[in-house]
Design a protein around this motif. Structure first.
Motif, mmCIF file in Angstrom:
data_model
loop_
_atom_site.group_PDB
_atom_site.id
_atom_site.type_symbol
_atom_site.label_atom_id
_atom_site.label_comp_id
_atom_site.label_asym_id
_atom_site.label_seq_id
_atom_site.Cartn_x
_atom_site.Cartn_y
_atom_site.Cartn_z
ATOM 1 N N ARG A 32 -28.787 5.547 -82.794
ATOM 2 C CA ARG A 32 -28.582 4.692 -83.957
ATOM 3 C C ARG A 32 -29.927 4.187 -84.476
ATOM 4 O O ARG A 32 -30.925 4.156 -83.747
ATOM 5 N N ASP B 33 -24.896 -6.062 -90.029
ATOM 6 C CA ASP B 33 -24.100 -6.467 -91.188
ATOM 7 C C ASP B 33 -24.992 -6.942 -92.329
ATOM 8 O O ASP B 33 -24.810 -6.541 -93.490
ATOM 9 N N LEU C 165 -22.836 0.934 -91.525
ATOM 10 C CA LEU C 165 -22.805 0.128 -90.307
ATOM 11 C C LEU C 165 -22.666 1.000 -89.063
ATOM 12 O O LEU C 165 -23.169 0.647 -87.992
ATOM 13 N N ALA C 166 -22.007 2.137 -89.201
ATOM 14 C CA ALA C 166 -21.855 3.038 -88.059
ATOM 15 C C ALA C 166 -23.177 3.654 -87.632
ATOM 16 O O ALA C 166 -23.314 4.117 -86.496
ATOM 17 N N GLY D 107 -27.023 -3.902 -93.634
ATOM 18 C CA GLY D 107 -26.144 -2.958 -94.314
ATOM 19 C C GLY D 107 -25.775 -3.433 -95.708
ATOM 20 O O GLY D 107 -25.834 -2.663 -96.683
ATOM 21 N N ARG D 108 -25.390 -4.685 -95.837
ATOM 22 C CA ARG D 108 -25.009 -5.228 -97.146
ATOM 23 C C ARG D 108 -26.220 -5.260 -98.082
ATOM 24 O O ARG D 108 -26.088 -4.994 -99.289
ATOM 25 N N ALA E 135 -25.054 7.113 -97.297
ATOM 26 C CA ALA E 135 -24.122 5.989 -97.198
ATOM 27 C C ALA E 135 -24.539 4.837 -98.102
ATOM 28 O O ALA E 135 -23.703 4.233 -98.782
ATOM 29 N N ASP F 274 -21.214 3.001 -99.253
ATOM 30 C CA ASP F 274 -20.329 3.144 -98.091
ATOM 31 C C ASP F 274 -20.804 2.212 -96.976
ATOM 32 O O ASP F 274 -21.526 2.622 -96.065
ATOM 33 N N LEU F 275 -20.400 0.954 -97.062
ATOM 34 C CA LEU F 275 -20.852 -0.027 -96.074
ATOM 35 C C LEU F 275 -20.361 0.330 -94.679
ATOM 36 O O LEU F 275 -21.128 0.222 -93.701
ATOM 37 N N GLU F 276 -19.127 0.739 -94.555
ATOM 38 C CA GLU F 276 -18.586 1.082 -93.231
ATOM 39 C C GLU F 276 -19.366 2.239 -92.610
ATOM 40 O O GLU F 276 -19.714 2.216 -91.423
ATOM 41 N N GLY F 277 -19.657 3.270 -93.413
ATOM 42 C CA GLY F 277 -20.437 4.397 -92.904
ATOM 43 C C GLY F 277 -21.853 3.989 -92.534
ATOM 44 O O GLY F 277 -22.430 4.487 -91.565
#
Length: 301
Positions: A281, A231, A203-204, A234-235, A193, A198-201
């Motif tokens: 997670r 957030d 963060l999941a 992830g970024r 990711a 793939d930020l959305e992936g």
């Protein structure tokens, strides 16, 4: 053969080598740095080889006593060095390979846990004596009577130290899932990711309260403060991971008892990434980049 001095039975070098891996394991868990552990074990060898062994009846206990006392002295010396360390401090990573000599799953799990980054960080909060008692008792199962002899303390005092150390560890140590297959799977998905942007992936995969701890010692690029929240982390990872697969040779190793992603450049270790997992997670991400801690990765039993 009772009462026969040990050196008449076995060569002193062979006796020491028989216990070297265990002594190195004790010293590393005490100090959190492989180079310091090797220095302590070398000093223990010098004292063993040059000393009077005529009265030594239990070489293992004698060598553990020497090594533990040397490690306590070294730990007191390096405390000031760590107080001036640039950025967060993490233990020096080691490649762990317990091999066929530790076939039992429960025993392997105990040994792996005893060198985990999360535990070694918490052990930094203990006094040198508390740490010695915790390591000898929890990681190696030494009886209180033997620990008392090694530390020149009463058995009741050692039991009190053990209880206090265990309480501090229980209070300070986060609880993580230990399934290595799950940790590797999440690491692989995290890598994919991040490198794909793939930020959305990403963060999941991250727990909302995830933490990122980077250890560079000011000698490589890494955050100089612990980062928090999914957030923000992830970024950050999406920003720094572009081109990683092209720039580095990537491989997985068992590091400090768990799967880790190792990044190499021209055959030299550049970075070590490892995750701790909670409830499926990623709860903590460790990034080790201090070159002084990476050039000497070697197995410790």
């Amino acid at each position: 053969m009772e009462g026969v001095p040990t050196e008449t039975l076995t060569d002193p070098t062979d006796l020491f080598e028989e216990h070297r891996a265990m002594l190195t394991g004790v010293a590393y868990r005490m100090l959190g740095r492989a180079a310091d552990a090797e220095d302590v074990v070398q000093e223990a060898w010098l004292r063993w080889s040059s000393g009077d062994r005529a009265e030594v009846r239990e070489p293992r206990a004698y060598l553990v006593r020497i090594t533990t006392r040397l490690a306590i002295d070294r730990l007191r010396q390096v405390r000031s060095r760590r107080e001036s360390y640039v950025g967060p401090w993490l233990p020096e990573p080691i490649v762990t390979d317990f091999g066929p000599s530790v076939p039992d799953t429960a025993e392997r799990a105990l040994l792996a846990d005893s060198v985990s980054l999360a535990l070694l960080v918490v052990l930094e909060s203990l006094s040198p004596l508390e740490r010695a008692v915790f390591v000898l008792r929890e990681a190696f199962g030494f009886p209180f009577s033997e620990i008392a002899t090694a530390l020149e303390r009463s058995e009741s005092a050692v039991r009190q130290l053990a209880a206090r150390a265990r309480r501090h560890v229980d209070e300070g140590r986060p609880r993580y899932d230990v399934d290595p297959a799950q940790r590797r799977d999440l690491t692989e998905r995290f890598l994919a990711a991040a490198t794909n942007g793939d930020l959305e992936g990403l963060l999941a995969l991250l727990a909302p309260d995830v933490r990122l701890v980077g250890d560079s010692g000011g000698k490589a690029k890494a955050p100089l403060r612990v980062m928090e929240t999914a957030d923000k982390i992830g970024r950050f990872m999406v920003a720094v991971a572009q081109g990683v697969a092209d720039a580095y040779d990537l491989r997985f190793e068992e590091v400090n008892g768990g799967p880790a992603l190792v990044l190499l450049v021209d055959g030299k270790v550049d970075s070590v990434y490892q995750v701790d997992v909670r409830d499926g997670r990623i709860a903590c991400l460790y990034i080790l980049r201090n070159p002084d801690k990476l050039h000497g990765l070697f197995p410790v039993g």
